[in-house]
Each structure stands twice: as C-alpha cells, then as structure tokens.
Write a protein that holds these residues in place. Sequence first.
Motif, PDB file in Angstrom:
ATOM      1  N   ALA A 137      -1.316 -24.194  -6.753  1.00 57.58           N
ATOM      2  CA  ALA A 137      -2.315 -23.466  -7.553  1.00 57.58           C
ATOM      3  C   ALA A 137      -2.874 -24.355  -8.661  1.00 57.58           C
ATOM      4  O   ALA A 137      -4.074 -24.314  -8.959  1.00 57.58           O
ATOM      5  CB  ALA A 137      -1.699 -22.200  -8.144  1.00 57.58           C
TER       6      ALA A 137
ATOM      7  N   TRP B 112      -3.213 -27.696  -8.646  1.00 57.88           N
ATOM      8  CA  TRP B 112      -4.158 -28.666  -8.090  1.00 57.88           C
ATOM      9  C   TRP B 112      -5.430 -27.989  -7.600  1.00 57.88           C
ATOM     10  O   TRP B 112      -6.516 -28.580  -7.648  1.00 57.88           O
ATOM     11  CB  TRP B 112      -3.501 -29.500  -6.991  1.00 57.88           C
ATOM     12  CG  TRP B 112      -2.561 -30.498  -7.594  1.00 57.88           C
ATOM     13  CD1 TRP B 112      -1.198 -30.459  -7.574  1.00 57.88           C
ATOM     14  CD2 TRP B 112      -2.923 -31.645  -8.362  1.00 57.88           C
ATOM     15  NE1 TRP B 112      -0.691 -31.528  -8.279  1.00 57.88           N
ATOM     16  CE2 TRP B 112      -1.727 -32.269  -8.775  1.00 57.88           C
ATOM     17  CE3 TRP B 112      -4.138 -32.210  -8.744  1.00 57.88           C
ATOM     18  CZ2 TRP B 112      -1.716 -33.429  -9.547  1.00 57.88           C
ATOM     19  CZ3 TRP B 112      -4.131 -33.371  -9.508  1.00 57.88           C
ATOM     20  CH2 TRP B 112      -2.932 -33.963  -9.900  1.00 57.88           C
ATOM     21  N   ASP B 113      -5.318 -26.739  -7.135  1.00 57.03           N
ATOM     22  CA  ASP B 113      -6.508 -26.006  -6.694  1.00 57.03           C
ATOM     23  C   ASP B 113      -7.486 -25.765  -7.847  1.00 57.03           C
ATOM     24  O   ASP B 113      -8.663 -25.480  -7.611  1.00 57.03           O
ATOM     25  CB  ASP B 113      -6.115 -24.660  -6.078  1.00 57.03           C
ATOM     26  CG  ASP B 113      -5.530 -24.801  -4.685  1.00 57.03           C
ATOM     27  OD1 ASP B 113      -5.611 -25.905  -4.102  1.00 57.03           O
ATOM     28  OD2 ASP B 113      -4.965 -23.811  -4.188  1.00 57.03           O
ATOM     29  N   ASN B 114      -6.997 -25.888  -9.068  1.00 54.01           N
ATOM     30  CA  ASN B 114      -7.845 -25.647 -10.244  1.00 54.01           C
ATOM     31  C   ASN B 114      -8.262 -26.935 -10.952  1.00 54.01           C
ATOM     32  O   ASN B 114      -8.611 -26.905 -12.127  1.00 54.01           O
ATOM     33  CB  ASN B 114      -7.129 -24.706 -11.215  1.00 54.01           C
ATOM     34  CG  ASN B 114      -7.097 -23.295 -10.680  1.00 54.01           C
ATOM     35  OD1 ASN B 114      -8.140 -22.690 -10.458  1.00 54.01           O
ATOM     36  ND2 ASN B 114      -5.913 -22.770 -10.446  1.00 54.01           N
ATOM     37  N   THR B 115      -8.231 -28.061 -10.244  1.00 50.90           N
ATOM     38  CA  THR B 115      -8.623 -29.337 -10.860  1.00 50.90           C
ATOM     39  C   THR B 115      -9.977 -29.838 -10.349  1.00 50.90           C
ATOM     40  O   THR B 115     -10.295 -31.018 -10.491  1.00 50.90           O
ATOM     41  CB  THR B 115      -7.546 -30.419 -10.597  1.00 50.90           C
ATOM     42  OG1 THR B 115      -7.395 -30.609  -9.187  1.00 50.90           O
ATOM     43  CG2 THR B 115      -6.215 -30.047 -11.233  1.00 50.90           C
ATOM     44  N   THR B 116     -10.777 -28.947  -9.801  1.00 48.17           N
ATOM     45  CA  THR B 116     -12.071 -29.344  -9.245  1.00 48.17           C
ATOM     46  C   THR B 116     -12.959 -30.017 -10.282  1.00 48.17           C
ATOM     47  O   THR B 116     -13.672 -30.973  -9.965  1.00 48.17           O
ATOM     48  CB  THR B 116     -12.795 -28.124  -8.633  1.00 48.17           C
ATOM     49  OG1 THR B 116     -11.928 -27.535  -7.667  1.00 48.17           O
ATOM     50  CG2 THR B 116     -14.100 -28.513  -7.973  1.00 48.17           C
ATOM     51  N   SER B 117     -12.923 -29.552 -11.530  1.00 45.69           N
ATOM     52  CA  SER B 117     -13.782 -30.156 -12.560  1.00 45.69           C
ATOM     53  C   SER B 117     -13.427 -31.631 -12.766  1.00 45.69           C
ATOM     54  O   SER B 117     -14.323 -32.466 -12.958  1.00 45.69           O
ATOM     55  CB  SER B 117     -13.674 -29.387 -13.877  1.00 45.69           C
ATOM     56  OG  SER B 117     -12.354 -29.459 -14.386  1.00 45.69           O
TER      57      SER B 117
END
Length: 189
Positions: free
Chosen positions: A80, A82-87
């Motif tokens: 979860a 890593w899934d939120n490191t798109t920026s």
Amino acid sequence: MIKILILYYSRHGAVAALAEKVAIGVHKANSEAIIRCIPPLDKQHQSQHPVVSMTELAQCDGLAFGSPVRFGNMVADAKAFWDNTTSLWLKGDLIDKPAGVFTSSGSMHGGNEATLLSMSLPLLHHGMLLTGIPYSEPELHQTKTGGTPYGPTHVSGHHADPKLSIEEQRLAVAFGLRLAKLSTALKHK
C-alpha cells in the motif's frame, strides 16, 4: 553527508532488528542512517521508529527496504505504501539511487527469496539501482539461518523470535556498509 533511508515494516521485531544492523553498516561508511517505518494499515500497530514522510524518501541518497514475508510477498502495508508513491515516480525522484531489500520469515523455506524479489519490483519501477550481498562476504557461505545474495534475511521460527544469528547480523551490517559506499560513490561521481 550521505543519507541512507532504512524503511521497514515489522510486526514482531525481527525486521526492525535487521534495520538496526543495516544502520550500523551505514554508520561504518560515515553516512547517516535514517530509520523509518512504513505507515501501518492497522492504526493500532506501534513501531519503535517514526513513520516515513514522502520528503524523506525523495531526498534520500540510498534506500534499504524491509518487510516480513507474507505468503512469499511483502506485507500489505508495504505494498500500500509503494502504491501511493506515484507522485515521486512522476518526478523521477528515486532514479539512479542505490537500493536493496531485507526480510524475515518464520521458516527457512518460508519465501524469503521470493519476497526479496517481489520487494524489488517497485524499486525497479522507480528507476533505482538494486544491490544485494556479494559472495565475498564469508557469512553468506556459512549461514545455517538467514542471509541471501538478494539481501539480508532472518529466520525467526514458529515463535517469531526476533533474535538475529551472528551470520544474520554480520550480513545485515555488510549490506548497510555496501549500500552506503555505493550511494557515496554515485553521489560524488
């Protein structure tokens, strides 16, 4: 000073123990070890280190990433995260930074190597440069517990014993030292 982020999730303390040993290796290379935990999905879970910020991740010179084994993969909390490191991915903040992975399982054949490989995937997508432990480390040949060329590991047994073997400790320190030296060499190139 080179800053190595040691980012982990630990439920029973073994991965946190590995993180502490990796930090010793980082310090041996005259680099700064910043130990942070991944935000837990279970808000009741407490860690002995502060939760990482995206700024700390973006500004690190190198990364050691740790997670327990869950069915041959990293824990959901780590996925979860890593899934939120798109920026960061969109800005390329982690491109060409050295990184490596470490883990702990309940049994010798509990999925350590599969987990280390799956943990490497988001790092590769971020353009990081993966490193492990070379066979020039004698403990890699001698260990009867944890330790792989893919990264430091611990075998906790069915009672989730966080006490690291001598070989596991030495390999984690060697890994931290290598990661910090590579980060230094790349930053000053």
